[in-house]
Structure formats: structure tokens, C-alpha cells
Design an enzyme around this catalytic site. Structure first.
Site, mmCIF file in Angstrom:
data_model
loop_
_atom_site.group_PDB
_atom_site.id
_atom_site.type_symbol
_atom_site.label_atom_id
_atom_site.label_comp_id
_atom_site.label_asym_id
_atom_site.label_seq_id
_atom_site.Cartn_x
_atom_site.Cartn_y
_atom_site.Cartn_z
ATOM 1 N N GLY A 1 -2.775 -36.609 -12.244
ATOM 2 C CA GLY A 1 -3.896 -37.099 -13.024
ATOM 3 C C GLY A 1 -3.407 -38.084 -14.063
ATOM 4 N N CYS B 1 -18.735 -33.053 -28.368
ATOM 5 C CA CYS B 1 -17.391 -32.518 -28.133
ATOM 6 C C CYS B 1 -16.624 -32.392 -29.443
ATOM 7 C CB CYS B 1 -16.643 -33.404 -27.145
ATOM 8 S SG CYS B 1 -17.264 -33.287 -25.444
ATOM 9 N N SER C 1 -9.050 -41.881 -9.143
ATOM 10 C CA SER C 1 -9.895 -42.976 -9.633
ATOM 11 C C SER C 1 -9.339 -44.318 -9.180
ATOM 12 C CB SER C 1 -9.972 -42.945 -11.162
ATOM 13 O OG SER C 1 -10.528 -44.146 -11.666
ATOM 14 N N TYR D 1 -6.528 -41.093 -22.840
ATOM 15 C CA TYR D 1 -7.851 -40.467 -22.855
ATOM 16 C C TYR D 1 -7.691 -38.947 -22.819
ATOM 17 C CZ TYR D 1 -12.850 -39.974 -21.721
ATOM 18 O OH TYR D 1 -14.195 -39.646 -21.732
ATOM 19 N N SER D 2 -6.971 -38.424 -23.808
ATOM 20 C CA SER D 2 -6.755 -36.988 -23.952
ATOM 21 C C SER D 2 -6.403 -36.718 -25.407
ATOM 22 C CB SER D 2 -5.647 -36.492 -23.017
ATOM 23 O OG SER D 2 -4.434 -37.179 -23.253
ATOM 24 N N GLY E 1 -4.252 -41.033 -15.141
ATOM 25 C CA GLY E 1 -5.084 -41.920 -15.940
ATOM 26 C C GLY E 1 -4.751 -43.375 -15.719
ATOM 27 N N TRP E 2 -4.724 -44.145 -16.815
ATOM 28 C CA TRP E 2 -4.403 -45.577 -16.719
ATOM 29 C C TRP E 2 -2.899 -45.819 -16.830
ATOM 30 C CZ3 TRP E 2 -8.643 -43.810 -19.533
ATOM 31 C CH2 TRP E 2 -9.895 -44.184 -19.035
ATOM 32 N N GLY E 3 -2.104 -44.775 -16.684
ATOM 33 C CA GLY E 3 -0.668 -44.953 -16.551
ATOM 34 C C GLY E 3 0.151 -44.900 -17.820
ATOM 35 N N GLU F 1 -10.391 -47.211 -10.144
ATOM 36 C CA GLU F 1 -10.317 -48.092 -11.319
ATOM 37 C C GLU F 1 -9.058 -47.808 -12.127
ATOM 38 O OE1 GLU F 1 -11.891 -51.086 -14.041
ATOM 39 O OE2 GLU F 1 -11.978 -50.647 -11.900
#
Length: 432
Positions: free
Chosen positions: A190, A375, A214, A151-152, A192-194, A216
Site C-alpha cells: 500500500g 475524523c 490505485s 496520506y497517513s 501510496g504516491w511512493g 493514479e
């Protein structure tokens, strides 16, 4: 009448037809907006109908908030064109023709003056801000992200066309700048989901500690590490960077610095310097602005990223100097994020039925399409970019020419093959 005069002055290219709540139509614009192959698709003509009689007053009070909320609430209806066509036309015209208008400068000055209040980000507030965005359903993010859930901003070198390949290229680009060797310890701030932490451990044999605020993301990252058999190399923690005490050979942070808060830049860089060994390397990947410091879009700050801010290079460099870092390398990625967001937006729009029927509702769907389209537009037509800063404490921590970065990327691609990771990452479902 005031709104009509403003729009006539602002909208000089493209075509927007504005129909007010009484059914009166006015046309704005001029020659078509042209873009190059590098900057991507040009926005098409737009016809929008506003059913709220209070919209002109709300627009004068804050155009960003007025347009975003009206679209979310369904009182701004697109009768021709897409939400991307609308926001791209607006962003392009403001950037090209109206940045120095009194109306735009007034809103910009107010927003910038209040940014120190908006950016106050102690640990408790940081946790709430992260939860607002990143504790949304992991299933929703799977609908539009790549298979590794990056997610970047992706990286689009020549020949790369798919989102999966571009995100893999981004991870390899970052790994090369970290100058890794097997057995090194890495802190992922940071995480994220790893996905990045798992990539570094899997492909380079390093030991990674990933931290996030997070719950989640933490759950998904831990499940992924276990499913891939990498728990011996990767550990994920629910922790603020200010509370980390160990030292590491490498630090990486991707897409997190935007949430630090401008008030906290010096403290962030001083803390990461304390956590890095003397011969270590820190790779910071963050959205930035290729212009003077400003403020965060009011709608984006309220609905998507509370506490978020994209730094100007002057703000980053000042904080880095005060924290006594050496900047060994700085790369500015232009348009790369626009292409990433285009892929996300198209995938998300294709999943409307799933989002509305099973996850959230139509208002949420409109909010997120407006966010992704907006964006994308500012990365195409305004001054939003991505900075990749390589930081060290020693001048000789990395080779003194940049050849090693490209060489390592090529070695990595040859060792592991482009298709292996595109097919392979294990994603754990929400129901597991």
C-alpha cells in the site's frame, strides 16, 4: 418531538442551536467543552439550520448518515461556527454522555452485526474500493498534503510544529523500527504516491518494491522515482498483496490495513509471514480503536472509504496469534492523527475556490470538509488511535531494548538534516 428529546439527552456540554425547517429554534448543551493543550482546540458554539422537513425521520433512522448527507446536500446550513465545531461537539457529547443510551447502542449493534458483510473484500472488490478514494485527482491531494504527499498519520514529537516536519519524523520513526541496513530488500504494501519507499531508498540504501491498487498513485509514484533518479532502487507495481510471491528482508505497511477487511485479517498476516525472511521485520502502521470491536461509520463507509474498518487491538492480536507472528513492539499514537487532520482540514478549506472551480464541485468540497473534520473530532474526543506494531518470526530479529529506535532517529536527523527532505522531494505534476 422525539428528535428534540434525543438531542436534549445527548447534548450536555457546548452549545448548539438547532433551527428546523419551520424556523423554530431550540438550544442544547451546557457548560463549555474544555480541552487540554494535548487534545487541541475546543469546539465553539454552533447554530445550524435544517431546511429538509424529512431530516428528523432520517436522523432517527441513522444519525451519522442524516447529518453527513444533509451537510453535503446543503440542507443543513451552518449559520454560526464551523463544521469542525459541529461534529466535535456531537462526538464529544456522544462519547462522554450517550454511548450507553438505548438509541446509540441500537445503531451501534446493527452496524456491528453487518460488518462481516461490509468487510467482504476479495481482490476485485478491493480494487473498486481503492479506486473510489485513491484514484481521485492527484492535484487535489497536493492541495492539502505535505510536500511528500504522506496520506497517513504524522508523528509529532516535542518541538515539531509543521506538517512537513511531522511527516518526515514519521518516516524516520518507521525506518528506525525497521532496523535497516543498506542493500536489504523491502516490500511496501500500500505504497501510496511512493513517498515512504523513496525515503527508505534515498536515506538508507535499501531496495524497495511498492505495491498499490490505485492506478493514479502508481503513475505518480513511478514518475517520482524516475525524476529522483531512484528507479534502480525502487520499483512500483499495480498488485494485490495476495499475488506477491517473492520474499523480502523487511515489510512495511502504512495506512493500508484499514482496507484489508476484518474477514481477511488472518489471511493477510499469513501471507505477509510467507513473504518475510526468517530474520526479517514487519512494521504495520494502522488506525485502530482503543475499545471493543465495532462497525464503520455508515456515512464514511458509503462516501469516503467503502470497505474500510479500523480494528480493535483484540482483533489484530487474535489474527497475529493465529498466523504465528511475534509482536516485538507495539506503540499507540494518541492525538497525533487529530493534529495531522487539523492541518489537512485547514489547508483544504483554504483551497475551496480551487477545488470547486477547477476540480470538483461545492457538494464534493462539503463532503471532504465533513470527512476531515469528523475524523479529526473522533481522534480528539473518541477512542480512535494509531497502532504501530513491529512483528517478527524470531525473538532476536531486533535488539531486545528500544534504545536503538531513538538512536537511529537521531543518527538519521544528524546525517541528512531536517531541511534537506523538507525542501527536496520531487513531485511530478498531473500535466507532465
Amino acid at each position: 418531538m422525539i428528535l428534540h428529546m434525543l438531542l436534549k439527552r445527548i447534548l450536555r456540554e457546548g452549545a448548539i442551536t438547532f433551527i428546523d425547517h419551520k424556523g423554530r429554534a431550540r438550544h442544547y448543551g451546557g457548560p463549555p467543552i474544555h480541552t487540554s493543550a494535548r487534545t487541541g482546540p475546543a469546539p465553539g458554539p454552533v447554530t445550524l439550520r435544517v431546511t429538509d422537513p424529512a431530516f428528523p425521520r432520517r436522523f432517527l433512522a441513522g444519525p451519522e448518515m442524516a447529518i453527513g448527507e444533509a451537510y453535503m446536500d446543503g440542507t443543513l446550513i451552518l449559520e454560526e461556527g464551523s463544521v469542525y465545531d459541529m461534529v466535535a461537539t456531537l462526538v464529544h457529547n456522544v462519547f462522554r454522555h450517550s454511548r450507553d443510551s438505548r438509541f446509540i447502542r441500537l445503531h451501534w449493534a446493527v452496524n456491528r452485526a453487518l460488518r462481516w458483510l461490509h468487510q467482504h473484500n476479495p481482490v476485485e472488490r478491493a480494487q473498486r474500493n481503492v479506486a473510489h478514494h485513491y484514484n481521485l485527482s492527484a492535484e487535489m491531494y497536493r492541495l492539502f498534503l505535505d510536500t511528500d504527499q504522506q496520506y497517513s498519520c504524522a508523528y509529532w514529537p516535542p518541538g515539531v510544529e509543521t506538517l512537513e516536519d511531522a511527516q518526515l519524523a514519521k518516516k524516520r520513526h518507521i525506518a528506525a523500527k525497521l532496523h535497516l541496513q543498506p542493500g536489504l530488500s523491502v516490500l511496501d504494501v500500500g505504497c501510496g504516491w511512493g513517498g515512504l519507499a523513496l525515503h527508505l531508498a534515498r536515506e538508507h540504501g535499501v531496495k524497495v518494491t511498492g505495491i498499490t491498487l490505485s492506478t493514479e498513485q502508481l503513475r505518480v509514484a513511478r514518475e517520482r522515482a524516475q525524476a529522483e533518479g531512484l528507479s534502480h532502487l525502487v520499483a512500483f507495481r499495480l498488485q494485490d498483496y495476495r499475488h506477491v510471491t517473492e520474499t523480502f528482508d523487511r515489510i512495511v505497511s502504512v495506512g493500508m490495513f484499514e482496507h484489508v477487511g476484518v474477514n481477511h485479517y488472518v489471511a493477510f498476516f499469513r501471507q505477509t509471514r510467507r513473504l518475510l525472511k526468517e530474520d526479517g521485520v514487519f512494521l504495520l502502521h494502522t488506525i485502530g480503536r482503543a475499545e471493543r470491536p465495532g462497525g464503520t461509520n455508515a456515512w464514511l463507509r458509503k462516501y469516503i472509504f467503502p470497505g474500510g474498518y479500523t480494528p480493535a487491538l483484540s482483533e489484530m492480536s487474535d489474527a497475529l496469534e493465529r498466523a504465528d507472528w511475534v509482536m516485538c513492539d507495539l506503540e499507540v499514537l494518541r492525538v497525533h492523527y487529530a493534529e495531522t487532520l487539523r492541518h489537512w482540514r485547514e489547508r483544504f478549506e483554504a483551497q475551496r475556490e480551487q477545488v470547486v472551480a477547477h476540480l470538483y464541485d461545492a457538494r464534493f468540497f462539503r463532503m471532504w470538509t465533513f470527512y476531515l473534520a469528523g475524523c479529526e473530532a473522533v481522534f480528539r474526543f473518541d477512542r480512535q488511535v494509531v497502532f504501530q506494531a513491529q512483528l517478527t518470526q524470531a525473538l532476536d530479529a531486533v535488539p531486545i531494548t528500544r534504545d536503538y529506535i531513538t538512536d537511529e532517529e537521531r543518527r538519521s536527523a544528524a546525517r541528512h538534516g531536517q531541511d534537506r527532505e523538507r525542501r527536496g522531494p520531487t513531485l511530478v505534476s498531473r500535466a507532465s
